[in-house]
Design an enzyme around this catalytic site. Structure first.
Site, short mmCIF file in Angstrom:
data_model
loop_
_atom_site.label_atom_id
_atom_site.label_comp_id
_atom_site.label_asym_id
_atom_site.label_seq_id
_atom_site.Cartn_x
_atom_site.Cartn_y
_atom_site.Cartn_z
N ILE A 147 0.84 -1.19 0.00
CA ILE A 147 0.00 0.00 0.00
C ILE A 147 0.88 1.25 0.00
O ILE A 147 1.58 1.53 0.97
CB ILE A 147 -0.96 0.00 1.21
CG1 ILE A 147 -1.71 -1.34 1.27
CG2 ILE A 147 -1.92 1.16 1.12
CD1 ILE A 147 -2.46 -1.72 0.00
N GLU A 148 0.83 1.97 -1.10
CA GLU A 148 1.68 3.14 -1.27
C GLU A 148 0.89 4.25 -1.96
O GLU A 148 -0.27 4.10 -2.30
CB GLU A 148 2.90 2.79 -2.13
CG GLU A 148 3.73 1.62 -1.65
CD GLU A 148 4.91 1.36 -2.57
OE1 GLU A 148 5.62 2.35 -2.90
OE2 GLU A 148 5.11 0.21 -2.99
N GLY A 149 1.58 5.38 -2.17
CA GLY A 149 1.00 6.47 -2.92
C GLY A 149 -0.32 6.95 -2.33
O GLY A 149 -0.48 7.05 -1.11
#
Length: 335
Positions: A147-149
């Site tokens: 889970i990024e950005g």
């Protein structure tokens, strides 16, 4: 991870009637999956993937990246946002070959680019069905949520995601199967960010049992000259933060639920450099603390570059090396 394109089985009848139980309900019993200890990320359909027959001579556990929502919209799992899992035969053949050689895989959902299914699916039930399609297609006992950005800090998306994890674990437990879920998070110079910590707390509040908290200890601006020591400092900060968030676990148990993800060679940050010496030092750290997993981004990059590729490339390390130098170090990790 930034240097990448971020991007059939029929569903069991019970999945067709999945409902979200309240977070206060008793969690499903934990069933242990066989450990995935030394597992680099690998893009099986992008960044000039190496043949599995060659990979298995160097490392036998992989995290396959990335399953996303379709680039045109919808709640259907696709590789890199373009190739439907339901029509895949290429990745399935790689998974079968790896297992025949004594290995195993996880599949990672998300990444830095593309649309994660948790942001595309309208509710936890449909999201759980989408995740379950991938689990069934490849017979998975491990999944990874990278889970990024914009996905990190999206409360509605995170809530759907963790409610879906709860459903998946309930379904697996009811069928007598194990499902191990890792949560992969970017890091800062002082350990976990506020968004990371809020995400971990949200997983607890939604009743999602996260087995491994995987820390991406790169792209945070560490100093190349003391890279290994700085990563250790960041990991110790993250350990202290996790201990506060998980007071139900002892210090050793927190280490045993923590993963360390590195990046081989040059990273997206000009100040950082991971050499084979850096990897060897951090193998020592991971082994001394009996971490859950040692990984890196990525196996596709575990070879020297040819030609002018710039500072960092998705298919090579931008440092002098022999093929699989970094994978062979990581493969020595046993927990």
């Amino acid at each position: 991870m930034r240097v990448r394109h971020r991007a059939w089985a029929a569903l069991a009848a019970c999945l067709l009637t999945l409902t979200v139980r309240p977070a206060s309900a008793s969690p499903a019993p934990r069933l242990a999956a066989a450990p995935l200890r030394a597992a680099p990320y690998f893009m099986p359909l992008d960044d000039h993937p190496q043949p599995i027959s060659e990979i298995t001579g160097n490392v036998r556990q992989l995290i396959l990246a990335f399953v996303l929502a379709p680039s045109g919209g919808g709640c259907t799992p696709t590789w890199d946002g373009t190739q439907p899992v339901s029509a895949d035969t290429t990745v399935k053949a790689d998974v079968d070959a790896l297992r025949a050689a004594g290995g195993d895989v996880a599949v990672s959902f998300g990444g830095y680019n593309g649309v994660e299914l948790g942001a595309a699916c309208p509710d936890a039930t449909s999201l759980a069905r989408a995740y379950q399609q991938v689990i069934d297609a490849y017979g998975l006992t491990h999944i990874d949520l990278d889970i990024e950005g914009d996905d990190l800090g999206d409360v509605a998306g995170e809530t759907r995601r963790f409610q879906a994890v709860r459903l998946l674990k309930q379904n697996a437990a009811a069928a007598g199967r194990a499902l191990d879920v890792s949560l992969t998070m970017p890091v800062t110079t002082v350990g976990l960010s506020d968004l990371d910590r809020a995400e971990i707390q949200r997983a607890k509040d939604d009743g999602a049992d996260i087995d491994t908290y995987a820390v991406m200890a790169f792209d945070y601006g560490g100093p190349a000259a003391t890279m290994a020591a700085d990563v250790e400092k960041v990991m110790e900060a993250a350990h202290a933060q996790l201990a506060v968030l998980r007071p139900d676990l002892s210090s050793d148990q927190v280490y045993a639920r923590t993963g360390l993800t590195l990046m081989n060679g040059h990273t997206d940050q000009p100040s950082e450099l991971f050499t084979t010496g850096t990897f060897t030092s951090l193998l020592g750290y991971a082994s001394a603390h009996h971490l859950a997993r040692l990984s890196f981004w990525s196996l596709n990059r575990d070879r020297a570059c040819t030609g002018n590729v710039g500072w960092v490339d998705g298919a090579c390390s931008s440092v002098d090396q022999q093929p699989y130098d970094f994978a062979r170090i990581v493969a020595r990790f046993t927990g």
